[in-house]
Scaffold this motif. Sequence first.
Motif, PDB file in Angstrom:
ATOM      1  N   ALA B  65       0.845  -1.197   0.000  1.00  0.00           N
ATOM      2  CA  ALA B  65       0.000   0.000   0.000  1.00  0.00           C
ATOM      3  C   ALA B  65       0.877   1.244   0.000  1.00  0.00           C
ATOM      4  O   ALA B  65       1.916   1.290   0.664  1.00  0.00           O
ATOM      5  CB  ALA B  65      -0.915   0.006   1.221  1.00  0.00           C
ATOM      6  N   ARG B  66       0.430   2.271  -0.757  1.00  0.00           N
ATOM      7  CA  ARG B  66       1.222   3.494  -0.822  1.00  0.00           C
ATOM      8  C   ARG B  66       1.315   4.158   0.548  1.00  0.00           C
ATOM      9  O   ARG B  66       2.331   4.722   0.920  1.00  0.00           O
ATOM     10  CB  ARG B  66       0.575   4.449  -1.820  1.00  0.00           C
ATOM     11  CG  ARG B  66       1.364   5.711  -1.967  1.00  0.00           C
ATOM     12  CD  ARG B  66       0.922   6.490  -3.166  1.00  0.00           C
ATOM     13  NE  ARG B  66       1.636   7.762  -3.179  1.00  0.00           N
ATOM     14  CZ  ARG B  66       1.165   8.839  -3.737  1.00  0.00           C
ATOM     15  NH1 ARG B  66       0.005   8.803  -4.349  1.00  0.00           N
ATOM     16  NH2 ARG B  66       1.854   9.958  -3.713  1.00  0.00           N
ATOM     17  N   SER B  67       0.229   4.053   1.329  1.00  0.00           N
ATOM     18  CA  SER B  67       0.243   4.689   2.653  1.00  0.00           C
ATOM     19  C   SER B  67       1.370   4.101   3.513  1.00  0.00           C
ATOM     20  O   SER B  67       1.983   4.794   4.317  1.00  0.00           O
ATOM     21  CB  SER B  67      -1.105   4.471   3.347  1.00  0.00           C
ATOM     22  OG  SER B  67      -1.349   3.080   3.474  1.00  0.00           O
ATOM     23  N   THR B  68       1.643   2.799   3.295  1.00  0.00           N
ATOM     24  CA  THR B  68       2.736   2.180   4.055  1.00  0.00           C
ATOM     25  C   THR B  68       4.047   2.905   3.779  1.00  0.00           C
ATOM     26  O   THR B  68       4.811   3.228   4.684  1.00  0.00           O
ATOM     27  CB  THR B  68       2.876   0.697   3.655  1.00  0.00           C
ATOM     28  OG1 THR B  68       1.604   0.069   3.800  1.00  0.00           O
ATOM     29  CG2 THR B  68       3.900  -0.008   4.526  1.00  0.00           C
ATOM     30  N   VAL B  69       4.282   3.227   2.498  1.00  0.00           N
ATOM     31  CA  VAL B  69       5.527   3.895   2.133  1.00  0.00           C
ATOM     32  C   VAL B  69       5.546   5.334   2.661  1.00  0.00           C
ATOM     33  O   VAL B  69       6.513   5.770   3.280  1.00  0.00           O
ATOM     34  CB  VAL B  69       5.715   3.886   0.604  1.00  0.00           C
ATOM     35  CG1 VAL B  69       6.981   4.637   0.222  1.00  0.00           C
ATOM     36  CG2 VAL B  69       5.752   2.460   0.086  1.00  0.00           C
ATOM     37  N   THR B  70       4.423   6.052   2.474  1.00  0.00           N
ATOM     38  CA  THR B  70       4.422   7.464   2.902  1.00  0.00           C
ATOM     39  C   THR B  70       4.588   7.555   4.418  1.00  0.00           C
ATOM     40  O   THR B  70       5.317   8.403   4.913  1.00  0.00           O
ATOM     41  CB  THR B  70       3.111   8.156   2.484  1.00  0.00           C
ATOM     42  OG1 THR B  70       2.014   7.374   2.969  1.00  0.00           O
ATOM     43  CG2 THR B  70       3.011   8.267   0.973  1.00  0.00           C
ATOM     44  N   GLU B  71       3.938   6.657   5.162  1.00  0.00           N
ATOM     45  CA  GLU B  71       4.080   6.700   6.624  1.00  0.00           C
ATOM     46  C   GLU B  71       5.518   6.375   7.034  1.00  0.00           C
ATOM     47  O   GLU B  71       6.086   6.997   7.929  1.00  0.00           O
ATOM     48  CB  GLU B  71       3.119   5.703   7.280  1.00  0.00           C
ATOM     49  CG  GLU B  71       1.658   6.161   7.248  1.00  0.00           C
ATOM     50  CD  GLU B  71       0.705   5.007   7.515  1.00  0.00           C
ATOM     51  OE1 GLU B  71       1.171   3.936   7.938  1.00  0.00           O
ATOM     52  OE2 GLU B  71      -0.509   5.187   7.278  1.00  0.00           O
ATOM     53  N   SER B  72       6.118   5.422   6.322  1.00  0.00           N
ATOM     54  CA  SER B  72       7.504   5.065   6.627  1.00  0.00           C
ATOM     55  C   SER B  72       8.420   6.259   6.345  1.00  0.00           C
ATOM     56  O   SER B  72       9.252   6.629   7.178  1.00  0.00           O
ATOM     57  CB  SER B  72       7.911   3.858   5.774  1.00  0.00           C
ATOM     58  OG  SER B  72       9.286   3.598   5.933  1.00  0.00           O
ATOM     59  N   TYR B  73       8.235   6.889   5.182  1.00  0.00           N
ATOM     60  CA  TYR B  73       9.027   8.085   4.860  1.00  0.00           C
ATOM     61  C   TYR B  73       8.819   9.163   5.923  1.00  0.00           C
ATOM     62  O   TYR B  73       9.770   9.752   6.435  1.00  0.00           O
ATOM     63  CB  TYR B  73       8.624   8.632   3.477  1.00  0.00           C
ATOM     64  CG  TYR B  73       9.226   7.915   2.284  1.00  0.00           C
ATOM     65  CD1 TYR B  73       9.929   6.725   2.440  1.00  0.00           C
ATOM     66  CD2 TYR B  73       9.081   8.426   0.991  1.00  0.00           C
ATOM     67  CE1 TYR B  73      10.460   6.067   1.353  1.00  0.00           C
ATOM     68  CE2 TYR B  73       9.619   7.777  -0.114  1.00  0.00           C
ATOM     69  CZ  TYR B  73      10.307   6.595   0.073  1.00  0.00           C
ATOM     70  OH  TYR B  73      10.830   5.944  -1.014  1.00  0.00           O
ATOM     71  N   ALA B  74       7.546   9.401   6.279  1.00  0.00           N
ATOM     72  CA  ALA B  74       7.241  10.482   7.233  1.00  0.00           C
ATOM     73  C   ALA B  74       7.936  10.224   8.574  1.00  0.00           C
ATOM     74  O   ALA B  74       8.488  11.137   9.191  1.00  0.00           O
ATOM     75  CB  ALA B  74       5.731  10.585   7.433  1.00  0.00           C
ATOM     76  N   GLU B  75       7.933   8.946   8.995  1.00  0.00           N
ATOM     77  CA  GLU B  75       8.565   8.632  10.275  1.00  0.00           C
ATOM     78  C   GLU B  75      10.060   8.920  10.217  1.00  0.00           C
ATOM     79  O   GLU B  75      10.637   9.514  11.122  1.00  0.00           O
ATOM     80  CB  GLU B  75       8.310   7.164  10.625  1.00  0.00           C
ATOM     81  CG  GLU B  75       8.867   6.770  11.991  1.00  0.00           C
ATOM     82  CD  GLU B  75       8.351   5.414  12.442  1.00  0.00           C
ATOM     83  OE1 GLU B  75       7.443   4.878  11.800  1.00  0.00           O
ATOM     84  OE2 GLU B  75       8.894   4.906  13.443  1.00  0.00           O
ATOM     85  N   LEU B  76      10.684   8.549   9.085  1.00  0.00           N
ATOM     86  CA  LEU B  76      12.132   8.747   8.959  1.00  0.00           C
ATOM     87  C   LEU B  76      12.469  10.230   8.804  1.00  0.00           C
ATOM     88  O   LEU B  76      13.525  10.685   9.237  1.00  0.00           O
ATOM     89  CB  LEU B  76      12.661   7.930   7.778  1.00  0.00           C
ATOM     90  CG  LEU B  76      12.618   6.415   8.011  1.00  0.00           C
ATOM     91  CD1 LEU B  76      12.794   5.652   6.705  1.00  0.00           C
ATOM     92  CD2 LEU B  76      13.657   5.988   9.027  1.00  0.00           C
ATOM     93  N   VAL B  77      11.545  10.996   8.211  1.00  0.00           N
ATOM     94  CA  VAL B  77      11.752  12.446   8.141  1.00  0.00           C
ATOM     95  C   VAL B  77      11.683  13.027   9.546  1.00  0.00           C
ATOM     96  O   VAL B  77      12.534  13.805   9.964  1.00  0.00           O
ATOM     97  CB  VAL B  77      10.692  13.111   7.228  1.00  0.00           C
ATOM     98  CG1 VAL B  77      10.696  14.628   7.418  1.00  0.00           C
ATOM     99  CG2 VAL B  77      10.964  12.754   5.772  1.00  0.00           C
ATOM    100  N   ALA B  78      10.671  12.569  10.304  1.00  0.00           N
ATOM    101  CA  ALA B  78      10.508  13.081  11.668  1.00  0.00           C
ATOM    102  C   ALA B  78      11.729  12.735  12.523  1.00  0.00           C
ATOM    103  O   ALA B  78      12.099  13.477  13.423  1.00  0.00           O
ATOM    104  CB  ALA B  78       9.246  12.483  12.294  1.00  0.00           C
TER     105      ALA B  78
END
Lengths: 491, 491
Positions: B65-78
């Motif tokens: 799921a794309r949300s899986t990738v965006t959430e993973s990216y967001a966490e690593l950005v944070a």
Amino acid sequence: MAVSQTNSGVEFLSAAGIDLLLELRGPGLRAALTDALRVAVRTGRLVPGARLPASRTLAGDLGIARSTVTESYAELVAEGWLTAQQGSGTRVADRPDPRTAVPSPARRPGPRRPPAQGLVPGAAQFAEFPRTMWVTAARRALTAAPHDAFGYGDPLGRMELRSALAEYLARVRGVDATPERIVISSGFHHGLGLLARALRTQGVRAMAVESYGLDLYRDLLIGVGLETPALRVDADGARTGDLSGLPGVGAVLLTPAHQFPTGVALSPERRAAALDWAHRTGGLVVEDDYDGEFRYDRQPIGALQGRDPARVAYFGTASKSLAPALRLAWMVLPEEWVPKVAAAKGPVDGVSVLDQLTLAELITSGDFDRHVRAIRQRYRRRRGQLVAALAERAPGVRVTGMAAGLQAVVELPAGTEARIVRRAARHGLLVGGLNEFRHEVPADGPDRRERDALVVNYSAVSDSAWPGALDTLCRIMPDGGAARAELKGEL
Amino acid sequence: MAVSQTNSGVEFLSAAGIDLLLELRGPGLRAALTDALRVAVRTGRLVPGARLPASRTLAGDLGIARSTVTESYAELVAEGWLTAQQGSGTRVADRPDPRTAVPSPARRPGPRRPPAQGLVPGAAQFAEFPRTMWVTAARRALTAAPHDAFGYGDPLGRMELRSALAEYLARVRGVDATPERIVISSGFHHGLGLLARALRTQGVRAMAVESYGLDLYRDLLIGVGLETPALRVDADGARTGDLSGLPGVGAVLLTPAHQFPTGVALSPERRAAALDWAHRTGGLVVEDDYDGEFRYDRQPIGALQGRDPARVAYFGTASKSLAPALRLAWMVLPEEWVPKVAAAKGPVDGVSVLDQLTLAELITSGDFDRHVRAIRQRYRRRRGQLVAALAERAPGVRVTGMAAGLQAVVELPAGTEARIVRRAARHGLLVGGLNEFRHEVPADGPDRRERDALVVNYSAVSDSAWPGALDTLCRIMPDGGAARAELKGEL
């Protein structure tokens, strides 16, 4: 707001003191509503500063879609007839400005009227923004800033500001803060929206609110898709013990230090009950510490967040201590919520980096503390003058709430609130009626009024305008001069 | 980005030059992806500045799921491992900063590496922000500002800035502007999101985009619920004639003055075709004039909006002429769209009023014009140095695109782009590959590469860093020194 049908249309008898005859006709409901409101402003039937009913309320009263009302309001705001501002709801623009109105023959503003003196809640002490202090700090901050400070910035906010706030909030408000758990937003409204979307994404269905508060925030939560059951507020603050009786609630929005607008503090028992509920259910307590720096009789109560940083999201703002124009607020989140709020905020931040660096410089230099102390003295003095003047000139009313914050609650005889708000408007004084801020509690009927009172923001006018505003306030009280004049039919 | 399954996991062969072996295991896909990326950064398999695949692409390649990738990216950005910034997508942080990383044993950043020189598109000339000019204008603006300027502000933006922009855009870009049709936003990303939501509310289903552009904006439109079919871009710009063949498209996003990133201008025929389509279908042309002030060989082409203000929404920004840190951009809308965008913006504005007043002061005083002229000279000189150096030291490549803007396109031999981007990263130079900015056109397959090229942002480094960056750029070219060294196996 009560509404009575008449043969010629719909008449509002608004708690905000608006007497408006709306005749809905023409092709579309929205166009008719927009035109009627525009005419009402132009002809002066809606006076500058008059507060319009919440879109939810008006839609219900007219039996039309809420979107029709919000779109109509938005169009009139865009044309400059109305203003929709945090803390004061949707109001008639103080002075419809031709420059801000989309030019169109049908839309020319009416004759100018003297600017009203505003004592409405939400308006801060704009007149006293420390311009020189700000610019001096901006120069220091920009001179010291690294090159990369001028880029797109960290979506969570500049680290300089988050570090300065972590130290300041711990020292002044007892907040358990680390820079990594602080997220900067462009105002409380923006921050609350981010957290609400994050909660929604996590499957939260409802956020409880206090039975008195701003429609602006409740509408924001509803817009995000959250239900907003209301907790009754009494002399001990919100009845947080009732949270257990509200099914499906995953978060609660509270103003523990100084309930807005009733001005009471959340009692120790109620604080404990909120945290107990959070622990038992895994819920999140959202603490809106909008005016925590302003306590006049003793040390302010520490932030609830300090008691349980893992279950409380703390919100603060620069709108009261400096100015809303900065569009700067902050939240201190439980660690698990940082990436979730970051995801809601998105990859591009919208908060001015320059203003963030300047505020960080103000805080670390100590200028911010000195500024807050100075305006605290000003507001304490004003509150004292308000209480003394009313005691002498309007013994029939009583000021309640803590000696804190930017507004006082003036209790009125039952059934007089709407009339006195209207009378104030006729005398060019804008004050809020307590019932404008009342959210219905499920048990209530729409017409159930718990109490009548004015919410008087004594910080909202300049030093030069304050004495006149205070005098007018005394005169429009039930036993004030204006009241006697009215009885003699002189108005 | 091509992906090949291996028995040990998923290997990326990224157009961005990332060779990354991801072994997805552990409890949850998202946690596994996040951990794998974190490890890849810490161990250096993902080098600082390396661009990660667009979430859409990666999700498709991994079949998750794309949300899986965006959430993973967001966490690593944070956490500070990645940065997600306008114009450069999601990248590995240049230097993972402990202050910005959520402290956790498993999350300590790896050994420091020398800071890379960035010539990536989207980064502006931060090093040269006119600090003194800005602070001086801020002092003038704040001194002159009326008291009410420090309030919540007009949701559409301060009238002082809208008035100044109306005059400036008409004079410099030929925009047909009135203050009433200008809406201020906190950056182009914010403004585009507002208009996209307004379009969606009006029932628009799709906004066409150019086949080369930023994923950031396309993702924004998709997030709002719009489809984004791509118009192929060639030497005459986007093939706007193809709009008629795209069913259900209600708007088109174009960069007419200087296509981003290929650097070509939209030909007169293509401009006419876009306006014809808008008239025939009632569609809206969205003109992104991101660098309209920067043309070096002759007068810039006027804005498309000037040709048909009723069918074009014009967007401009201060991110290129001043700095992204200001978070200031503007749109000039057809009158009918003003209330719709105002409704999308909501009752509370998030743009710093102080910065708005300061920019208005800069424009009206003429300082802004002088500043733009000065940096235009700087960028013209840099572009000349880039073209000359490559002609002398890397005759195998060719610089294409107009003499305009902040970046140049360096055409490469077919099939060499990814290798050269990687080689640049090994030499501490961050450059973008053209295919990082390519949106698939329905007719294409994922592996179809029209051309190989570098997108070199010659404005993105300070004067002191520029010569070194330019030298490295020449050395990593197909026939440059680094290439010869590689062949000799010295790297």
